[in-house]
Design a protein around this motif. Sequence first.
Motif, short mmCIF file in Angstrom:
data_model
loop_
_atom_site.label_atom_id
_atom_site.label_comp_id
_atom_site.label_asym_id
_atom_site.label_seq_id
_atom_site.Cartn_x
_atom_site.Cartn_y
_atom_site.Cartn_z
N LYS A 152 0.83 -0.93 -0.21
CA LYS A 152 0.09 0.02 -0.35
C LYS A 152 0.52 0.93 -0.34
CE LYS A 152 -3.93 2.36 2.17
NZ LYS A 152 -4.52 2.65 4.06
N HIS A 153 1.86 1.58 0.85
CA HIS A 153 2.79 2.99 0.69
C HIS A 153 3.63 3.10 -0.69
CE1 HIS A 153 5.54 -0.75 2.24
NE2 HIS A 153 6.29 0.13 1.12
N HIS A 154 3.77 1.47 -1.17
CA HIS A 154 4.44 1.62 -2.43
C HIS A 154 3.36 2.68 -3.80
CE1 HIS A 154 7.85 -1.08 -1.91
NE2 HIS A 154 8.06 -0.12 -1.18
N PHE A 155 2.35 2.58 -3.27
CA PHE A 155 1.31 2.45 -4.21
C PHE A 155 0.78 4.16 -3.68
CE2 PHE A 155 -3.27 3.51 -5.32
CZ PHE A 155 -3.45 2.56 -6.45
N GLU A 156 0.71 3.99 -2.79
CA GLU A 156 0.40 5.44 -2.17
C GLU A 156 1.92 6.87 -3.26
OE1 GLU A 156 0.05 5.51 1.50
OE2 GLU A 156 -2.04 4.71 1.85
N GLN A 157 3.20 6.03 -2.46
CA GLN A 157 3.49 7.02 -3.32
C GLN A 157 3.99 6.60 -4.61
OE1 GLN A 157 8.05 5.19 -2.21
NE2 GLN A 157 9.24 6.96 -3.31
N LEU A 158 3.74 6.22 -5.30
CA LEU A 158 3.64 5.89 -6.66
C LEU A 158 2.52 7.14 -7.48
CD1 LEU A 158 3.51 2.96 -8.04
CD2 LEU A 158 5.37 4.14 -8.62
N LEU A 159 0.93 7.31 -6.74
CA LEU A 159 -0.05 7.91 -6.48
C LEU A 159 0.31 9.48 -6.70
CD1 LEU A 159 -2.47 7.99 -7.85
CD2 LEU A 159 -3.54 8.04 -5.79
N PHE A 160 1.43 10.29 -5.39
CA PHE A 160 1.38 11.01 -5.00
C PHE A 160 2.60 11.61 -5.83
CE2 PHE A 160 4.40 14.16 -2.73
CZ PHE A 160 3.44 14.44 -2.55
N ILE A 161 3.31 10.95 -6.21
CA ILE A 161 4.41 11.61 -7.44
C ILE A 161 3.79 11.92 -8.42
CG2 ILE A 161 6.21 10.69 -9.17
CD1 ILE A 161 7.21 9.24 -6.83
N LEU A 162 2.73 11.82 -9.03
CA LEU A 162 2.14 11.67 -10.18
C LEU A 162 1.02 12.69 -10.48
CD1 LEU A 162 0.17 7.61 -12.06
CD2 LEU A 162 2.42 8.85 -12.25
N LEU A 163 0.89 12.84 -9.09
CA LEU A 163 -0.88 13.73 -8.28
C LEU A 163 -0.05 14.78 -8.61
CD1 LEU A 163 -3.27 12.16 -6.22
CD2 LEU A 163 -3.82 12.57 -8.92
N ASP A 164 1.56 15.01 -7.39
CA ASP A 164 2.08 15.92 -7.20
C ASP A 164 2.81 16.66 -9.28
OD1 ASP A 164 3.60 17.51 -5.41
OD2 ASP A 164 5.56 16.92 -6.57
N ASN A 165 3.01 16.09 -10.12
CA ASN A 165 3.64 16.23 -11.57
C ASN A 165 2.55 16.87 -11.65
OD1 ASN A 165 5.91 15.69 -10.65
ND2 ASN A 165 5.82 13.55 -12.66
#
Length: 465
Positions: free
Chosen positions: A355-368
């Motif tokens: 879950k924490h890896h998925f959240e990290q991926l989503l955070f990167i995409l939304l931040d960009n």
Amino acid sequence: MKREAIRRLSLKGKLTVLSAGAIFITYFVFTFLQYHMVKQWLLKEEEKTMEQTVAEIETYYEEKRNLSWEGIRRSRAFLERLNERYQLIRVTDEKGNVIVSVSNGAAVSLSPSEMPDKRKMDEHFINNERFLLLRQPIHISNLHGTIEIARRLARFQQVTNTLFLIMTAIGFLAMAASAVAGRFVAQSFVRPLQTLAKTMADIKNNGLKRRIDVPPARDEIAELMVMFNGMMDEIERSFAMQRQFVEDASHELRTPLAILQGHLSLLQRWGKHNPEILEESLEAAMKEAERLKRLVLELLDLSRAEAITVPDEVAPMDAAAAVGQVVKNFRVLHPDFQFLIDQPDKPIARAAMAKHHFEQLLFILLDNAVKYSQRVKQIAISLREEGPFVTVAVRDHGIGIPKDELKNVFLRFYRVDKARSREQGGAGLGLSIAKEIIDKYGGQITVESEIDQGTTVELAIPKAE
């Protein structure tokens, strides 16, 4: 001592000895068996000849009427015609007395013996010579006696001795041939390894460009060479990426450090007594320090992403719930943005990712998406099931990426608009980190974009079993 000498041999020497030894031992066993089979066959032929002679003698006597011992004595001429070289034939009565005896080169003295009950075939050594002795009882009319044949195995011995000499000579030739063949086998096996070793030495001395010329034969050594070339390609790419990474990181760090140094020099010379310059320089220094902090943190994130090891068993993750939580946090951080979530009415399968890896991926995409969507502040997130994957797509309405630069978006420190990215604090590591993570889980990440229309980044994550 011999073992120590063998251990000190080169691989080529060991293979030569082993292959030559294997070839010679195989030949020796085959020849040994062949020699004994031929020898036994010849011996059986000698026995058959003697049995045939006895049968002819019995037939001759049975054809005589009123046969007496005197008649048997007068059969000498017949026995001499029937007798072969190196053979003795004699007929004895039931008490062992010799009635008639003929010899043809078989100087042997047989002691008297009683009449046997049945045919007997024995092998004897008489005067250091090998003999076969056949004793056959006869019962004709009122006569009872024994037919005896003693056969000196002179021709048999000559043939077997000649055969032994021939096979011995061939054995020595086979030994020499097996040594040559063994050396050839060893050379053909070791030559590719020598080429491999030479290539490694060239790589050590002259750099990573050298590769092995793979032979057309697709054996295990050729496969090893192909794997080696592939490994060297990967190593060369890794070194090039590492060198590029160091160069890019140095360049990214140099700018804020130069700015910090410039403002500190300005303060040291006269700015500490000028409130306006002091305030401006402190503000600039704080801004550059913040940039340095973000850059270092992103570098650490990238390092951690490269070191990720996926456990054998990953707990299934509810992608829809995780998306909802991350989007909720972004709505708090960016209240001026509109985040739209589109997902099917039916529940979506769980994803095989921590879950924490998925959240990290989503955070990167939304931040960009937030960084590059300052004109139209609307971001859409969609979830779907597509075959064996759960897909999550993030679409923005930002500046977009030129078609010819899409292939570079996963490179470290790559940014479409470097000036704007630097102002917004981007170091160009986000998508590199995202690709490192998604690749470790066997997933995919794709980017589609149009200039001034926006960008869509899609994650495909394997479904949990």
